[in-house]
Scaffold this active site. Structure first.
Site, mmCIF file in Angstrom:
data_model
loop_
_atom_site.group_PDB
_atom_site.id
_atom_site.type_symbol
_atom_site.label_atom_id
_atom_site.label_comp_id
_atom_site.label_asym_id
_atom_site.label_seq_id
_atom_site.Cartn_x
_atom_site.Cartn_y
_atom_site.Cartn_z
ATOM 1 N N ASP A 95 -1.336 -1.921 -3.997
ATOM 2 C CA ASP A 95 -2.667 -1.692 -3.430
ATOM 3 C C ASP A 95 -2.988 -0.193 -3.524
ATOM 4 O O ASP A 95 -2.170 0.651 -3.116
ATOM 5 C CB ASP A 95 -2.618 -2.140 -1.955
ATOM 6 C CG ASP A 95 -3.988 -2.262 -1.320
ATOM 7 O OD1 ASP A 95 -4.988 -2.397 -2.048
ATOM 8 O OD2 ASP A 95 -4.043 -2.232 -0.063
ATOM 9 N N HIS A 96 -4.146 0.146 -4.049
ATOM 10 C CA HIS A 96 -4.586 1.544 -4.139
ATOM 11 C C HIS A 96 -3.582 2.481 -4.815
ATOM 12 O O HIS A 96 -3.262 3.550 -4.268
ATOM 13 C CB HIS A 96 -4.938 2.100 -2.749
ATOM 14 C CG HIS A 96 -6.118 1.429 -2.135
ATOM 15 N ND1 HIS A 96 -7.408 1.699 -2.527
ATOM 16 C CD2 HIS A 96 -6.207 0.462 -1.193
ATOM 17 C CE1 HIS A 96 -8.231 0.932 -1.831
ATOM 18 N NE2 HIS A 96 -7.541 0.165 -1.023
ATOM 19 N N ASN A 143 -9.377 -8.735 0.431
ATOM 20 C CA ASN A 143 -8.268 -7.956 1.004
ATOM 21 C C ASN A 143 -8.346 -7.924 2.529
ATOM 22 O O ASN A 143 -9.360 -7.478 3.091
ATOM 23 C CB ASN A 143 -8.348 -6.508 0.528
ATOM 24 C CG ASN A 143 -7.955 -6.338 -0.928
ATOM 25 O OD1 ASN A 143 -7.828 -7.314 -1.664
ATOM 26 N ND2 ASN A 143 -7.764 -5.101 -1.330
ATOM 27 N N ASP A 200 -6.018 -6.669 5.848
ATOM 28 C CA ASP A 200 -4.858 -5.982 6.411
ATOM 29 C C ASP A 200 -5.053 -5.757 7.914
ATOM 30 O O ASP A 200 -4.225 -6.164 8.736
ATOM 31 C CB ASP A 200 -4.660 -4.643 5.684
ATOM 32 C CG ASP A 200 -3.391 -3.925 6.107
ATOM 33 O OD1 ASP A 200 -2.619 -4.482 6.906
ATOM 34 O OD2 ASP A 200 -3.160 -2.794 5.645
ATOM 35 N N SER A 201 -6.184 -5.166 8.282
ATOM 36 C CA SER A 201 -6.384 -4.798 9.691
ATOM 37 C C SER A 201 -6.301 -5.993 10.639
ATOM 38 O O SER A 201 -5.777 -5.864 11.754
ATOM 39 C CB SER A 201 -7.737 -4.113 9.861
ATOM 40 O OG SER A 201 -7.765 -2.911 9.136
ATOM 41 N N GLY A 257 -10.099 -0.589 7.797
ATOM 42 C CA GLY A 257 -9.820 -0.304 9.197
ATOM 43 C C GLY A 257 -10.556 -1.207 10.183
ATOM 44 O O GLY A 257 -11.235 -2.164 9.800
ATOM 45 N N GLY A 295 -11.430 -3.987 2.273
ATOM 46 C CA GLY A 295 -12.005 -3.765 3.600
ATOM 47 C C GLY A 295 -12.655 -4.996 4.195
ATOM 48 O O GLY A 295 -13.710 -4.915 4.807
ATOM 49 N N SER A 314 0.840 -1.207 0.000
ATOM 50 C CA SER A 314 0.000 0.000 0.000
ATOM 51 C C SER A 314 0.875 1.256 0.000
ATOM 52 O O SER A 314 2.097 1.187 0.142
ATOM 53 C CB SER A 314 -0.867 0.014 1.253
ATOM 54 O OG SER A 314 -0.036 0.298 2.376
HETATM 55 O O1 LIG Z 1 -8.807 -3.357 1.710
HETATM 56 C C1 LIG Z 1 -7.769 -3.480 2.321
HETATM 57 C C2 LIG Z 1 -6.488 -3.205 1.640
HETATM 58 O O2 LIG Z 1 -6.668 -2.668 0.372
HETATM 59 C C3 LIG Z 1 -7.711 -3.922 3.750
HETATM 60 O O3 LIG Z 1 -8.944 -3.855 4.396
HETATM 61 P P1 LIG Z 1 -9.063 -4.066 5.998
HETATM 62 O O4 LIG Z 1 -8.770 -2.753 6.628
HETATM 63 O O5 LIG Z 1 -10.471 -4.489 6.242
HETATM 64 O O6 LIG Z 1 -8.102 -5.133 6.390
HETATM 65 O O1 LIG Z 2 -6.138 0.214 1.909
HETATM 66 C C1 LIG Z 2 -5.858 0.179 3.097
HETATM 67 C C2 LIG Z 2 -4.797 -0.743 3.568
HETATM 68 O O2 LIG Z 2 -5.175 -1.331 4.771
HETATM 69 C C3 LIG Z 2 -3.441 -0.093 3.633
HETATM 70 O O3 LIG Z 2 -3.376 0.958 4.511
HETATM 71 P P1 LIG Z 2 -2.015 1.800 4.727
HETATM 72 O O4 LIG Z 2 -1.882 2.764 3.559
HETATM 73 O O5 LIG Z 2 -2.174 2.428 6.051
HETATM 74 O O6 LIG Z 2 -0.874 0.802 4.695
HETATM 75 ZN ZN LIG Z 3 -10.414 3.072 -3.241
HETATM 76 ZN ZN LIG Z 4 -8.312 -1.427 0.101
#
Ligand SMILES: O=C(CO)COP(=O)(O)O
Ligand SMILES: O=C[C@H](O)COP(=O)(O)O
Ligand SMILES: [Zn+2]
Ligand SMILES: [Zn+2]
EC number: 4.1.2.13
Length: 336
Positions: A94-95, A277, A279-280, A191, A235, A56
């Site tokens: 990512d993004h 996806n 991450d959190s 998040g 998310g 990310s």
């Molecule tokens: O979408 C995500 C990364 O692109 C992560 O989502 P979470 O915050 O739900 O883990």
């Molecule tokens: O898209 C959100 C991901 O959880 C990445 O977040 P971050 O930019 O804080 O690493």
């Molecule tokens: Zn987006």
């Molecule tokens: Zn995302």
């Protein structure tokens, strides 16, 4: 220019085809550090799951994109050392928020990129996404686009409202851009606070917040318009209450953190959603284990002594997602 194929990485095309046909989803796990990557590779190698390693904006700022790319290259070798002879590891931006960034990642060996133009006016999103696709496809790098805006913190821009993906736009968008997969908005968000308390009900027995269901009717409509097309859910952390409790028990403060219930993610994985996806949940597991270890062993100052348990807990979490939520275990094209 380094092509990902020379690094032993793969793009997402074949894994998505198999995931859709088989009714499972590929895990897309973000990584920012060594321990997360070790835990991801151990879990996916032992369970013979394909995996998408996500980098990310925050990860690039924290750990440096070049270093993360070399770590992903090393992960292919590590997977083989762990007995996984034919790992399928994609390295994904990512993004991505600009053509230049996506190009830079393609040029340095990423096998997949996301161009997130979801906050732009529709026509600008189409134009930017197409520009990235035209470049990336020359090198057989796959591209994820996004339609619809997730509520909460999206790309560090706080947005109050969530705009579900409009099913009437998806055929036009995928046809004009040529994207390989489409991220949609059906009620998930980034998040550990995915829903406001007023959007939820409260379980009278446990006192826990119960979130509103995802908009599966919107997903169904999108699938009808795009039969067999790879859909992505951002998310998608479930915010396990055991980790939230552990964090709170050992001095943290995460009241009313709430995520997507796993049975809804299971249902999504069974459909055309082929990338989920997460991450959190990894951040929560890491923090919970570090807090517990430091609280129980206040004299400890060797980071390996508290990052080690954090790594173990993340590995357990990744394995649970693969086995019990995504169903991606034993899904490598070559299992030997
Ligand atoms: O979408 C995500 C990364 O692109 C992560 O989502 P979470 O915050 O739900 O883990
Ligand atoms: O898209 C959100 C991901 O959880 C990445 O977040 P971050 O930019 O804080 O690493
Ligand atoms: Zn987006
Ligand atoms: Zn995302």
């Amino acid at each position: 220019m380094v092509n990902y194929k020379s690094l032993g990485l793969v793009n997402t095309r074949e894994m998505f085809k198999r995931a859709i046909n088989g009714g499972w989803a590929v895990p897309a796990f973000n990584f920012n550090n060594l321990e997360q990557l070790q835990a991801i590779i151990k879990a996916t190698s032992e369970l013979k799951s394909p995996v998408i390693l996500q980098v990310s904006k925050g990860a690039r700022n924290y750990a440096n994109q070049t270093l993360l790319r070399y770590m992903a290259e090393g992960a292919v070798e590590y997977a083989k050392e762990l007995g996984c002879n034919h790992p399928e590891i994609a390295l994904h931006l990512d993004h991505g928020d600009s053509f230049e960034l996506c190009k830079n990642c393609v040029d340095m060996g990423f096998s997949s990129v996301m161009i997130d133009g979801s906050s732009l006016p529709y026509d600008e999103n189409v134009a930017l996404t197409k520009q990235v696709v035209d470049y990336a496809h020359q090198y057989d790098v796959t591209v994820e686009g996004e339609l619809g805006v997730l509520a909460g913190v999206e790309d560090e821009v706080a947005s109050e409202v969530s705009h579900y993906t409009k099913p009437e736009e998806v055929i036009d968008f995928t046809t004009k851009t040529g994207v390989d997969s489409l991220a949609i908005s059906i009620g998930t968000s980034h998040g550990a606070y995915k829903f406001k308390p007023e959007q939820c009900t409260r379980d009278p027995k446990t006192g826990r917040l119960v979130p509103p269901p995802l908009a599966f009717d919107v997903l169904d409509e999108i699938m009808q318009k795009l039969p067999g097309f790879p859909i992505v859910l951002h998310g998608s952390s479930s915010v396990p209450q055991e980790y939230v409790d552990m964090i709170n028990q050992y001095g943290g403060k995460l009241p009313d953190a709430v995520g997507i219930p796993e049975e809804q993610l299971r249902k999504a994985a069974n459909s055309a959603v082929c990338k989920i996806n997460i991450d959190s949940d990894s951040r929560l597991a890491f923090t919970a284990a570090v807090r517990k270890t430091l609280a129980e062993k206040p004299a400890e100052f060797d980071p390996r002594k508290y990052c080690g348990p954090a790594r173990d807990l993340m590995e357990e979490m990744y394995k649970h997602k693969i086995l019990d939520v995504l169903g991606s275990d034993n899904k490598l094209a070559q299992l030997d």
